[in-house]
Enzyme design. Structure first.
Site, PDB file in Angstrom:
ATOM      1  N   ASP A  56       0.874  -0.997   0.078  1.00 61.80           N
ATOM      2  CA  ASP A  56      -0.028   0.015  -0.080  1.00 61.80           C
ATOM      3  C   ASP A  56       1.084   1.424   0.142  1.00 61.80           C
ATOM      4  O   ASP A  56       2.031   1.187   0.346  1.00 61.80           O
ATOM      5  CB  ASP A  56      -0.960  -0.065   1.240  1.00 61.80           C
ATOM      6  CG  ASP A  56      -2.045  -1.061   1.301  1.00 61.80           C
ATOM      7  OD1 ASP A  56      -2.267  -1.305   0.174  1.00 61.80           O
ATOM      8  OD2 ASP A  56      -2.429  -1.575   2.223  1.00 61.80           O
ATOM      9  N   TYR A 120       6.857 -10.082   6.577  1.00 63.35           N
ATOM     10  CA  TYR A 120       6.669  -8.607   6.666  1.00 63.35           C
ATOM     11  C   TYR A 120       7.329  -8.104   8.116  1.00 63.35           C
ATOM     12  O   TYR A 120       7.141  -8.887   9.045  1.00 63.35           O
ATOM     13  CB  TYR A 120       5.109  -8.158   6.687  1.00 63.35           C
ATOM     14  CG  TYR A 120       4.624  -8.007   5.527  1.00 63.35           C
ATOM     15  CD1 TYR A 120       4.741  -6.838   4.733  1.00 63.35           C
ATOM     16  CD2 TYR A 120       4.052  -9.195   4.816  1.00 63.35           C
ATOM     17  CE1 TYR A 120       4.032  -6.537   3.340  1.00 63.35           C
ATOM     18  CE2 TYR A 120       3.532  -8.802   3.574  1.00 63.35           C
ATOM     19  CZ  TYR A 120       3.512  -7.538   2.884  1.00 63.35           C
ATOM     20  OH  TYR A 120       2.797  -7.535   1.660  1.00 63.35           O
TER      21      TYR A 120
END
Length: 271
Positions: A56, A120
């Site tokens: 994003d 992540y």
């Protein structure tokens, strides 16, 4: 010189701060748009890329993996140096390699579908006063967080679960069921690092999990609250989506048969 079509794989690193995410948009202000522009300038061909995981706006990539097809004959070092010539300082190709590719076969390398797992990292600055030097690079929480409480809470998320509670309403994944292999929470001074390893992630999943763990860390909720959230499968009961600033796509794992470069990639805030 041009020849038969071949599949090239790139390891791409980027600072997501100035970009509107990875995926191409009409305004062209995305990492994918800028990378494809650089590839097209270098190859003098139209190049379409496929990535391992779409990030994003504001989210960073320590090692995004990308593939594309081309007929251009170049050695791998030329791909790195040549494409980087056309990239801005916030994006860089770190490595390039060619993988076996037969358009008539189904078992070809694919940056997204060949990935076995993703990792992540979220870097959090936990201090009463924000740091301008970490702006865009780390999330910030001014209330003191209890790392042990967050570690206890995170254990409820391990294994295969329906993670509907932690997916965004815009998530397009076919199934909310994912396998969380590990969640590691470390602290160095005022920095806290969350490292999440799963087969795949839902849209906003990491930021929603981190936001809920923060509620446990600051004492607003008990560690067992994470299990209640998971079992409830209702997004509205979890914490708000946390800021994107400290989120990094850290590592994509593939079968060794593809022989992709194995570089040591470290978060610069943690090295």
């Amino acid at each position: 010189m041009n020849g038969e079509s071949k599949r090239i794989v790139l390891g791409v690193q980027y600072d997501g701060t100035p970009w509107q995410g990875w995926q191409t948009q009409l305004n062209g202000l995305t990492v994918q748009d800028r990378l494809e522009f650089a590839l097209s300038k270098f190859t003098l061909q139209t190049v379409s890329t496929v990535c391992a995981g779409r990030t994003d706006a504001g989210v960073h990539g320590l090692e995004q993996v990308v593939h594309f097809d081309t007929t251009l004959e170049r050695d791998m070092s030329s791909w790195v140096r040549g494409v980087n010539t056309f990239l801005p300082p916030s994006i860089a190709v770190r490595w390039a390699t060619e993988v076996a590719h037969n358009p008539d076969e189904q078992d070809n390398f694919h940056a997204r579908f060949s990935a076995r797992s993703r990792m992540y990292q979220y870097v959090l600055y936990n201090n009463p006063v924000r740091s301008p030097l970490l702006e865009g690079k780390a999330g910030w929480v001014f209330r003191k967080l209890d790392v042990e409480r967050m570690r206890t809470a995170a254990q409820h998320l391990l294994g295969e679960h329906d993670f509907s509670t932690f997916r965004s309403v815009q998530c397009q994944a076919k199934s909310p069921v994912k396998s969380m292999y590990s969640i590691k929470i470390e602290q160095r001074g005022d920095l806290i690092m969350f490292t999440l390893h799963a087969n795949a992630f839902l849209h906003h999943m990491v930021r929603n999990i981190v936001g809920s763990l923060i509620y446990v860390g600051n004492g607003a909720q008990q560690p067992d609250w994470l299990k209640e959230l998971l079992d409830g499968r209702d997004r509205k009961f979890a914490a708000p989506t946390f800021m994107p600033d400290g989120l990094y796509l850290a590592k994509i794992d593939y079968d060794p048969k593809w022989q992709l470069p194995q570089l040591e990639v470290q978060n610069f805030l943690w090295s």
